[in-house]
Write a protein that holds these residues in place. Structure first.
Motif, PDB file in Angstrom:
ATOM      1  N   VAL A  33     -66.897   3.179  -1.564  1.00  0.00           N
ATOM      2  CA  VAL A  33     -67.080   4.041  -0.451  1.00  0.00           C
ATOM      3  C   VAL A  33     -65.447   4.086   0.056  1.00  0.00           C
ATOM      4  N   ALA A  34     -65.230   5.628  -0.238  1.00  0.00           N
ATOM      5  CA  ALA A  34     -63.828   5.897   0.029  1.00  0.00           C
ATOM      6  C   ALA A  34     -63.562   5.720   1.983  1.00  0.00           C
ATOM      7  N   TYR A  35     -62.971   5.476   1.787  1.00  0.00           N
ATOM      8  CA  TYR A  35     -62.172   4.913   3.267  1.00  0.00           C
ATOM      9  C   TYR A  35     -60.955   4.781   3.783  1.00  0.00           C
ATOM     10  N   THR A  36     -59.790   5.245   4.529  1.00  0.00           N
ATOM     11  CA  THR A  36     -58.704   5.897   4.930  1.00  0.00           C
ATOM     12  C   THR A  36     -58.897   5.488   5.836  1.00  0.00           C
ATOM     13  N   GLU A  37     -57.801   3.640   6.077  1.00  0.00           N
ATOM     14  CA  GLU A  37     -57.587   2.920   6.372  1.00  0.00           C
ATOM     15  C   GLU A  37     -56.361   3.211   8.043  1.00  0.00           C
ATOM     16  N   SER A  38     -55.904   4.749   7.776  1.00  0.00           N
ATOM     17  CA  SER A  38     -54.723   4.922   8.372  1.00  0.00           C
ATOM     18  C   SER A  38     -55.623   6.020   9.718  1.00  0.00           C
ATOM     19  N   MET A  39     -56.125   6.711   9.067  1.00  0.00           N
ATOM     20  CA  MET A  39     -57.025   8.329   9.692  1.00  0.00           C
ATOM     21  C   MET A  39     -57.588   8.159   8.937  1.00  0.00           C
ATOM     22  N   PRO A  40     -59.327   9.146  10.030  1.00  0.00           N
ATOM     23  CA  PRO A  40     -60.562   9.615   8.808  1.00  0.00           C
ATOM     24  C   PRO A  40     -59.636  10.807   8.229  1.00  0.00           C
ATOM     25  N   LEU A  41     -60.770  11.271   7.596  1.00  0.00           N
ATOM     26  CA  LEU A  41     -60.384  12.545   6.929  1.00  0.00           C
ATOM     27  C   LEU A  41     -60.654  13.191   8.639  1.00  0.00           C
ATOM     28  N   GLY A  42     -61.244  13.101   8.719  1.00  0.00           N
ATOM     29  CA  GLY A  42     -61.277  14.391   9.817  1.00  0.00           C
ATOM     30  C   GLY A  42     -60.593  14.764  10.746  1.00  0.00           C
ATOM     31  N   ARG A  43     -60.061  13.623  11.656  1.00  0.00           N
ATOM     32  CA  ARG A  43     -59.011  14.145  12.237  1.00  0.00           C
ATOM     33  C   ARG A  43     -57.758  14.500  11.666  1.00  0.00           C
ATOM     34  N   MET A  44     -57.950  14.157  10.444  1.00  0.00           N
ATOM     35  CA  MET A  44     -56.332  14.475   9.461  1.00  0.00           C
ATOM     36  C   MET A  44     -56.751  15.610   9.405  1.00  0.00           C
ATOM     37  N   LEU A  45     -57.665  16.641   8.685  1.00  0.00           N
ATOM     38  CA  LEU A  45     -57.916  18.084   8.801  1.00  0.00           C
ATOM     39  C   LEU A  45     -57.881  18.663  10.297  1.00  0.00           C
ATOM     40  N   ILE A  46     -58.235  18.425  11.557  1.00  0.00           N
ATOM     41  CA  ILE A  46     -57.916  18.994  12.666  1.00  0.00           C
ATOM     42  C   ILE A  46     -56.420  18.749  12.972  1.00  0.00           C
ATOM     43  N   MET A  47     -55.309  17.389  12.222  1.00  0.00           N
ATOM     44  CA  MET A  47     -53.875  17.700  13.087  1.00  0.00           C
ATOM     45  C   MET A  47     -53.349  18.445  11.813  1.00  0.00           C
ATOM     46  N   LEU A  48     -53.709  18.794  10.951  1.00  0.00           N
ATOM     47  CA  LEU A  48     -52.712  20.070   9.915  1.00  0.00           C
ATOM     48  C   LEU A  48     -54.038  20.854  10.495  1.00  0.00           C
ATOM     49  N   GLY A  49     -55.010  21.375  11.330  1.00  0.00           N
ATOM     50  CA  GLY A  49     -55.236  22.347  11.241  1.00  0.00           C
ATOM     51  C   GLY A  49     -54.388  22.932  13.263  1.00  0.00           C
ATOM     52  N   LEU A  50     -54.676  21.958  13.673  1.00  0.00           N
ATOM     53  CA  LEU A  50     -53.309  22.849  15.248  1.00  0.00           C
ATOM     54  C   LEU A  50     -51.657  22.720  14.780  1.00  0.00           C
ATOM     55  N   VAL A  51     -51.566  22.051  13.193  1.00  0.00           N
ATOM     56  CA  VAL A  51     -50.141  22.060  12.504  1.00  0.00           C
ATOM     57  C   VAL A  51     -50.059  23.751  12.555  1.00  0.00           C
ATOM     58  N   LEU A  52     -50.680  23.977  12.077  1.00  0.00           N
ATOM     59  CA  LEU A  52     -50.981  25.562  11.000  1.00  0.00           C
ATOM     60  C   LEU A  52     -51.144  25.895  12.828  1.00  0.00           C
ATOM     61  N   VAL A  53     -51.631  25.961  13.702  1.00  0.00           N
ATOM     62  CA  VAL A  53     -51.622  27.253  14.754  1.00  0.00           C
ATOM     63  C   VAL A  53     -50.415  27.266  15.785  1.00  0.00           C
ATOM     64  N   ALA A  54     -49.943  25.837  15.472  1.00  0.00           N
ATOM     65  CA  ALA A  54     -48.236  25.591  15.965  1.00  0.00           C
ATOM     66  C   ALA A  54     -47.743  25.976  15.598  1.00  0.00           C
ATOM     67  N   ALA A  55     -47.381  26.592  14.326  1.00  0.00           N
ATOM     68  CA  ALA A  55     -46.794  27.293  13.480  1.00  0.00           C
ATOM     69  C   ALA A  55     -46.886  28.536  13.396  1.00  0.00           C
ATOM     70  N   GLY A  56     -47.923  29.262  13.772  1.00  0.00           N
ATOM     71  CA  GLY A  56     -48.369  30.499  13.824  1.00  0.00           C
ATOM     72  C   GLY A  56     -47.704  30.774  14.737  1.00  0.00           C
ATOM     73  N   VAL A  57     -48.139  30.267  16.262  1.00  0.00           N
ATOM     74  CA  VAL A  57     -47.738  31.230  16.670  1.00  0.00           C
ATOM     75  C   VAL A  57     -45.976  30.639  17.764  1.00  0.00           C
ATOM     76  N   ILE A  58     -45.337  30.377  16.378  1.00  0.00           N
ATOM     77  CA  ILE A  58     -44.171  30.000  16.191  1.00  0.00           C
ATOM     78  C   ILE A  58     -43.254  31.251  15.852  1.00  0.00           C
ATOM     79  N   VAL A  59     -44.439  31.369  14.299  1.00  0.00           N
ATOM     80  CA  VAL A  59     -43.684  32.966  14.066  1.00  0.00           C
ATOM     81  C   VAL A  59     -44.385  34.020  14.904  1.00  0.00           C
ATOM     82  N   THR A  60     -45.219  33.687  15.334  1.00  0.00           N
ATOM     83  CA  THR A  60     -45.393  35.459  16.098  1.00  0.00           C
ATOM     84  C   THR A  60     -44.269  35.204  17.441  1.00  0.00           C
TER      85      THR A  60
END
Length: 108
Positions: A33-60
Motif C-alpha cells: 500500500v503506497a503511504y507517505t508517512e510525513s504528509m498524506p497526498l491530499g494535504r500536500m495537494l491542498i497546501m500546493l493549491g494554497l501556495v499557488l493562490v497566494a502566489a497569484g494574489v501576490i502577482v496581482t
C-alpha cells in the motif's frame, strides 16, 4: 511501505473451517500500500493549491505596489534593433532576501 493482508475469497472464516478443523487452510495475499508517512497526498495537494493562490494574489497586487518591481535601478535591459534582453537582477535579489527572511521567521 506498509503491507496489508487480504483474504483471497473475501468472506470471513467461520467456525469449523480451516486447518485446525480438518478443512484446507485459507490463503492470504500480501499487497503493498503506497503511504507517505510525513504528509498524506491530499494535504500536500491542498497546501500546493494554497501556495499557488497566494502566489497569484501576490502577482496581482504587485502591479499596484509603490515599489516598481521589474523597473528598479540595477535591472538589466538591453534593446537591440530586432531583439531585446531583460534581466531583473535587483528585483530578484530583493525577492530572494524577502523569501529568505520569511522562511527564517517560519523556522523559529
Amino acid at each position: 511501505m506498509k503491507y496489508g493482508a487480504g483474504r483471497v475469497e473475501g468472506s470471513p472464516r467461520r467456525a469449523g473451517e480451516g486447518a485446525a478443523h480438518g478443512g484446507p487452510p485459507k490463503a492470504t495475499v500480501r499487497f503493498a500500500v503506497a503511504y507517505t508517512e510525513s504528509m498524506p497526498l491530499g494535504r500536500m495537494l491542498i497546501m500546493l493549491g494554497l501556495v499557488l493562490v497566494a502566489a497569484g494574489v501576490i502577482v496581482t497586487l504587485a502591479g499596484r505596489s509603490p515599489i516598481p518591481f521589474g523597473r528598479l535601478p540595477g535591472d538589466i535591459r538591453i534593446d537591440g534593433k530586432n531583439s531585446s534582453f531583460y534581466f531583473p537582477l535587483t528585483t530578484c535579489l530583493i525577492l530572494s532576501a524577502a523569501a529568505s527572511l520569511v522562511m527564517w521567521l517560519l523556522r523559529r
